[in-house]
Design a protein around this motif. Structure first.
Motif, PDB file in Angstrom:
ATOM      1  N   ILE A 576       0.815  -1.211   0.000  1.00 17.29           N
ATOM      2  CA  ILE A 576       0.000   0.000   0.000  1.00 17.29           C
ATOM      3  C   ILE A 576       0.860   1.277   0.000  1.00 17.29           C
ATOM      4  N   LEU A 577       2.156   1.138   0.304  1.00 16.32           N
ATOM      5  CA  LEU A 577       3.077   2.265   0.192  1.00 16.32           C
ATOM      6  C   LEU A 577       4.498   1.729   0.060  1.00 16.32           C
ATOM      7  N   SER A 578       5.231   2.231  -0.919  1.00 12.62           N
ATOM      8  CA  SER A 578       6.641   1.890  -1.098  1.00 12.62           C
ATOM      9  C   SER A 578       7.372   3.169  -1.463  1.00 12.62           C
ATOM     10  N   GLU A 579       8.307   3.577  -0.613  1.00  9.66           N
ATOM     11  CA  GLU A 579       8.966   4.863  -0.818  1.00  9.66           C
ATOM     12  C   GLU A 579      10.424   4.762  -0.369  1.00  9.66           C
ATOM     13  N   ASP A 580      11.357   5.180  -1.256  1.00 13.63           N
ATOM     14  CA  ASP A 580      12.758   5.195  -0.823  1.00 13.63           C
ATOM     15  C   ASP A 580      13.081   6.563  -0.224  1.00 13.63           C
ATOM     16  N   ILE A 581      14.260   6.642   0.365  1.00 16.69           N
ATOM     17  CA  ILE A 581      14.612   7.856   1.107  1.00 16.69           C
ATOM     18  C   ILE A 581      14.676   9.070   0.191  1.00 16.69           C
ATOM     19  N   GLY A 582      15.185   8.881  -1.013  1.00 15.27           N
ATOM     20  CA  GLY A 582      15.219  10.003  -1.963  1.00 15.27           C
ATOM     21  C   GLY A 582      16.254  11.052  -1.588  1.00 15.27           C
ATOM     22  N   THR A 583      16.270  12.125  -2.362  1.00 15.05           N
ATOM     23  CA  THR A 583      17.279  13.163  -2.132  1.00 15.05           C
ATOM     24  C   THR A 583      16.690  14.553  -2.027  1.00 15.05           C
ATOM     25  N   ALA A 584      15.374  14.658  -1.977  1.00  9.43           N
ATOM     26  CA  ALA A 584      14.767  15.993  -1.968  1.00  9.43           C
ATOM     27  C   ALA A 584      13.770  16.109  -0.825  1.00  9.43           C
ATOM     28  N   GLY A 585      13.416  17.372  -0.506  1.00  3.47           N
ATOM     29  CA  GLY A 585      12.393  17.626   0.493  1.00  3.47           C
ATOM     30  C   GLY A 585      12.865  17.482   1.921  1.00  3.47           C
ATOM     31  N   TRP A 586      14.140  17.747   2.171  1.00  5.92           N
ATOM     32  CA  TRP A 586      14.695  17.551   3.504  1.00  5.92           C
ATOM     33  C   TRP A 586      14.899  18.886   4.211  1.00  5.92           C
ATOM     34  N   GLU A 587      14.819  18.855   5.525  1.00  4.96           N
ATOM     35  CA  GLU A 587      15.166  20.010   6.349  1.00  4.96           C
ATOM     36  C   GLU A 587      16.222  19.582   7.366  1.00  4.96           C
ATOM     37  N   LYS A 588      17.107  20.535   7.713  1.00  5.49           N
ATOM     38  CA  LYS A 588      18.236  20.210   8.584  1.00  5.49           C
ATOM     39  C   LYS A 588      17.879  20.369  10.053  1.00  5.49           C
ATOM     40  N   ILE A 589      18.480  19.468  10.855  1.00  5.54           N
ATOM     41  CA  ILE A 589      18.416  19.578  12.314  1.00  5.54           C
ATOM     42  C   ILE A 589      19.856  19.577  12.812  1.00  5.54           C
ATOM     43  N   GLU A 590      20.267  20.695  13.464  1.00  4.59           N
ATOM     44  CA  GLU A 590      21.635  20.803  13.976  1.00  4.59           C
ATOM     45  C   GLU A 590      21.697  20.233  15.389  1.00  4.59           C
ATOM     46  N   LEU A 591      22.604  19.277  15.597  1.00  4.04           N
ATOM     47  CA  LEU A 591      22.755  18.630  16.898  1.00  4.04           C
ATOM     48  C   LEU A 591      24.183  18.798  17.388  1.00  4.04           C
ATOM     49  N   GLU A 592      24.352  18.973  18.686  1.00  8.07           N
ATOM     50  CA  GLU A 592      25.696  19.081  19.259  1.00  8.07           C
ATOM     51  C   GLU A 592      26.360  17.723  19.210  1.00  8.07           C
ATOM     52  N   ASP A 593      27.630  17.705  18.753  1.00  9.68           N
ATOM     53  CA  ASP A 593      28.390  16.466  18.669  1.00  9.68           C
ATOM     54  C   ASP A 593      28.800  16.053  20.079  1.00  9.68           C
ATOM     55  N   PRO A 594      28.334  14.904  20.567  1.00  7.48           N
ATOM     56  CA  PRO A 594      28.656  14.501  21.949  1.00  7.48           C
ATOM     57  C   PRO A 594      30.130  14.176  22.132  1.00  7.48           C
ATOM     58  N   ASP A 595      30.845  13.867  21.033  1.00  2.60           N
ATOM     59  CA  ASP A 595      32.259  13.507  21.147  1.00  2.60           C
ATOM     60  C   ASP A 595      33.182  14.723  21.092  1.00  2.60           C
ATOM     61  N   GLU A 596      32.706  15.793  20.459  1.00  2.00           N
ATOM     62  CA  GLU A 596      33.535  16.985  20.326  1.00  2.00           C
ATOM     63  C   GLU A 596      32.716  18.208  20.685  1.00  2.00           C
ATOM     64  N   PRO A 597      32.752  18.598  21.958  1.00  7.42           N
ATOM     65  CA  PRO A 597      31.981  19.775  22.397  1.00  7.42           C
ATOM     66  C   PRO A 597      32.289  20.992  21.531  1.00  7.42           C
ATOM     67  N   GLY A 598      31.278  21.765  21.225  1.00  2.09           N
ATOM     68  CA  GLY A 598      31.423  22.952  20.407  1.00  2.09           C
ATOM     69  C   GLY A 598      31.154  22.705  18.942  1.00  2.09           C
ATOM     70  N   LYS A 599      31.226  21.451  18.538  1.00  3.75           N
ATOM     71  CA  LYS A 599      30.934  21.114  17.153  1.00  3.75           C
ATOM     72  C   LYS A 599      29.496  20.606  17.040  1.00  3.75           C
ATOM     73  N   THR A 600      28.949  20.707  15.835  1.00  2.00           N
ATOM     74  CA  THR A 600      27.587  20.235  15.608  1.00  2.00           C
ATOM     75  C   THR A 600      27.566  19.192  14.492  1.00  2.00           C
ATOM     76  N   GLU A 601      26.526  18.338  14.530  1.00  2.00           N
ATOM     77  CA  GLU A 601      26.261  17.386  13.462  1.00  2.00           C
ATOM     78  C   GLU A 601      24.928  17.736  12.828  1.00  2.00           C
ATOM     79  N   THR A 602      24.794  17.368  11.584  1.00  2.00           N
ATOM     80  CA  THR A 602      23.556  17.663  10.872  1.00  2.00           C
ATOM     81  C   THR A 602      22.773  16.373  10.631  1.00  2.00           C
ATOM     82  N   VAL A 603      21.520  16.389  11.024  1.00  2.00           N
ATOM     83  CA  VAL A 603      20.590  15.290  10.734  1.00  2.00           C
ATOM     84  C   VAL A 603      19.467  15.876   9.893  1.00  2.00           C
TER      85      VAL A 603
END
Length: 650
Positions: A576-603
């Motif tokens: 009833i639904l089949s969808e791959d991750i694709g490459t469009a329609g994304w928004e960024k979430i900035e997260l603090e890198d737990p291994d390197e304080p002061g740096k951020t990771e993007t999800v």
């Protein structure tokens, strides 16, 4: 496989087997003919009553449905022999809506007649009837048996049981006051000889098993001497039942549940109905269904077995024994409270009286008489001795419409019976099929009680297996975390993820390809079985993709895929639904890198999206499995998550 659900009785078109011969319409000397059932009859010939006392004379309604293609003005009712061969013309059945014929509505295809049952003239015994579409008897309906029996007064049973109780006290040395199996076995010949010496005894014989004495009195009363209570409170090889912490994902609607325990005090604290009752009640109340507590009755009478096919899930805890090779159910009920309602059944042997006046045996013919064929759609667990030692009792329940019957092949130990019943019930309530639940029960407690009583089952012909399942999606908002869901791979309930909140409520479900808990995990999946009701229109849900780098997959790599399927009873899977991750329609979430304080990771996330699926008509009124799954593509470094929430059946 079939699920347990209540349904209306479907009119069955019966296949015609035409044989040459005929009968002379109005003659008492009509030629004999072999019984055939014509396809033009859309149901069985039905009498309002089929059991009469020999001193009765009354009118009884008769009716049968005929196919619309038949233009007959009448259907002809005949008395037949036991093989269905016409012997005597009785009258014309009409579809005219007139009071005189007993027809309720004109031109509805149901032909009716009112027959005068003159029992004194007809005589004690069986009398058979069929309807025919033609005077020559070429096309006939099913056959009905009417039974006429001699009336036996209640006082005859009272006098007979007192006579036998006094005899036992005078015959058995150091008599305990209640005949035990040991006393019966040790003094069987002495008891039989003493009974035969009574002036008012016509006949007294041991049953073929030698476990009971059947005594017939001149008054017409038949009374049984013996001890049917053979379940013993001894240790068995069964392991103690361990209640599982896993939450059940499926359960029956509790109003269709019946729990009967006429000998509760005999088995306490190992009364399996009590334990299973509490389990059914607990699970039933927890479901998002409009349910009531299941019916639990310790004051059991034959009345409970008259409409037993109306229930979807029946648990019986009682004594049982063989009576001339036929398994029977024992209940504890004084005859004085029941005589008016079962006097005819006593005369036919459908119910049998014990010498102590407080015990009765329910025979398979009682189940067959009061539960019309194929009117049920349930399951019964017979917690009695020898219930499945022979086929008759199981067959009576299966013919009444039960999909399956479980029970014991010999006299069974109470503890083994208790643990098996609880484990079977718990697994079925957890969404496993009957066969799966049975196999799990045997694996945990062993195939028998260590003394020869095996746990066994019989299924209705054409039925391979069945489920107890809910009528809607359970816990679709994950407020109870993963309760009711089957989980495989990486799947869990979370209150939040990377600052993303559930679409509604306090929890959402995560399906993931990353190996959070299992280094070999490459997918996450949840599924649930439930019944699609005729009024169901669509399945809907909300979902959100989350990924660490969807815009930079390895060159040529296959994207991770989110797939939703629904599988019907026949095993056909519909995507009833089949969808791959694709490459469009994304928004960024900035997260603090737990291994390197002061740096951020993007999800990256796509945001909550709504999807609905219109349910095809062919899927309705059947059970289905709804499955959500995310599978890793061929890029092992490309990790993806799908969040699920608000899964609904609308």
């Amino acid at each position: 496989m079939r699920k347990i659900r209540k349904h209306h009785v479907l009119i069955m078109i019966l296949i015609a087997l035409f044989l040459s011969a005929g009968c002379n319409g109005s003659s008492n000397d009509a030629p004999a003919r072999t019984m055939v059932v014509d396809a033009a009859f859309l149901g069985d010939l039905d009498f309002d009553e089929d059991l009469f006392f020999s001193d009765e004379n009354r009118k009884v309604g008769v009716r049968v449905m005929v196919a619309p293609s038949e233009k007959s003005n009448a259907v002809f009712l005949y008395e037949t022999d036991g093989e269905g061969r016409a012997l005597k013309y009785v009258g014309d059945m009409k579809d005219d809506g007139k009071t005189g014929t007993g027809d309720r509505r004109a031109q509805d295809g149901i032909f009716s007649y009112r027959i005068d049952i003159d029992s004194p003239e007809m005589g004690v015994g069986s009398h058979y009837y069929r309807a025919f579409l033609d005077r020559d008897g070429a096309r006939g309906s099913s056959m009905v048996e009417l039974e006429i029996v001699k009336r036996v007064e209640a006082s005859a049973y009272t006098d007979s049981t007192k006579s036998l109780s006094d005899l036992l006290a005078a015959t058995i040395p150091n008599y305990s006051g209640n005949l035990t199996r040991e006393e019966f076995d040790n003094h069987r010949s002495l008891i039989l000889s003493a009974i035969r010496s009574l002036d008012d005894v016509v006949e007294a014989n041991l049953t073929q098993e030698g476990n009971l004495i059947v005594v017939k009195f001149a008054s017409g009363a038949t009374v049984i001497v013996g001890d049917p209570k053979s379940r013993k409170m001894e240790p068995s090889t069964a392991s103690e039942h361990k209640h599982r912490s896993a939450s059940p994902m499926a359960a029956i609607g509790a109003p269709t549940t019946l729990c009967l325990s006429p000998y509760y005090n005999d088995f306490y604290p190992y009364d399996e109905v009590e334990g299973a009752y509490k389990l059914v009640q607990e699970v039933g109340q927890a479901l998002s269904l409009d349910v009531k507590p299941p019916v639990m009755n310790k004051d059991v009478s034959p009345e409970h077995f008259k409409n037993i096919s109306e229930y979807g899930f029946v648990l019986l805890s009682s004594h049982g024994t063989l009576y001339n090779g036929v398994p029977t159910i024992c209940i504890s009920k004084p005859l004085s409270e029941l005589y008016e309602t079962i006097s005819a059944d006593l005369a036919t042997g459908a119910v049998m009286q014990f010498y102590d006046e407080d015990s009765l045996l329910i025979a398979p013919k009682f189940i067959s008489r009061y539960n019309k064929p194929n009117t049920g759609d349930g399951f019964i667990n017979l917690g009695i001795c020898q219930g499945l030692m022979q086929e008759e009792l199981a067959e009576a329940f299966l013919e009444a419409g039960f999909q399956g019957v479980a029970g014991y092949t010999e006299s069974v130990l109470v503890t083994y019976c208790y643990y098996c019943s609880l484990t079977l019930t718990e697994n079925m309530l957890a969404g496993y099929s009957f066969k799966e639940s049975f196999e799990k029960t045997i694996a945990e407690h062993g195939p028998d009680d260590g003394q020869g009583a095996s746990y066994a089952y019989r299924l209705k012909e054409g039925i391979d297996d069945f489920y107890l399942i809910p009528r809607t999606v359970q816990n679709g908002d994950f407020s109870e975390k993963m309760r009711y869901w089957d989980v495989e791979g990486e799947a869990m309930a979370l209150p939040t993820l990377f600052g993303i909140d559930p679409f509604e409520g306090d929890f959402m479900c995560l399906l993931a390809t990353p190996d959070f808990d299992d280094a070999s995990a490459t997918y996450g999946e949840i599924s649930q079985r439930f019944a699609l009701q005729p009024e169901a229109k669509r399945i809907s849900f909300h979902y959100d993709f989350v990924s660490d780098r969807p815009e930079n997959p390895a060159a040529g790599a296959v994207s991770d895929e989110f797939r939703v399927t629904i599988t019907g009873a026949e095993g056909k899977e519909t995507v009833i639904l089949s969808e791959d991750i694709g490459t469009a329609g994304w928004e960024k979430i900035e997260l603090e890198d737990p291994d390197e304080p002061g740096k951020t990771e993007t999800v990256m996330r796509q945001g909550w999206k709504y999807f609905s699926f219109d349910i095809p008509e062919e899927m309705k009124d059947d059970y289905v499995t709804l499955r959500f799954r995310i599978v890793r593509g061929d890029d092992e470094d490309f990790d993806s998550i799908v969040l699920l929430d608000s899964i609904k059946l609308e």
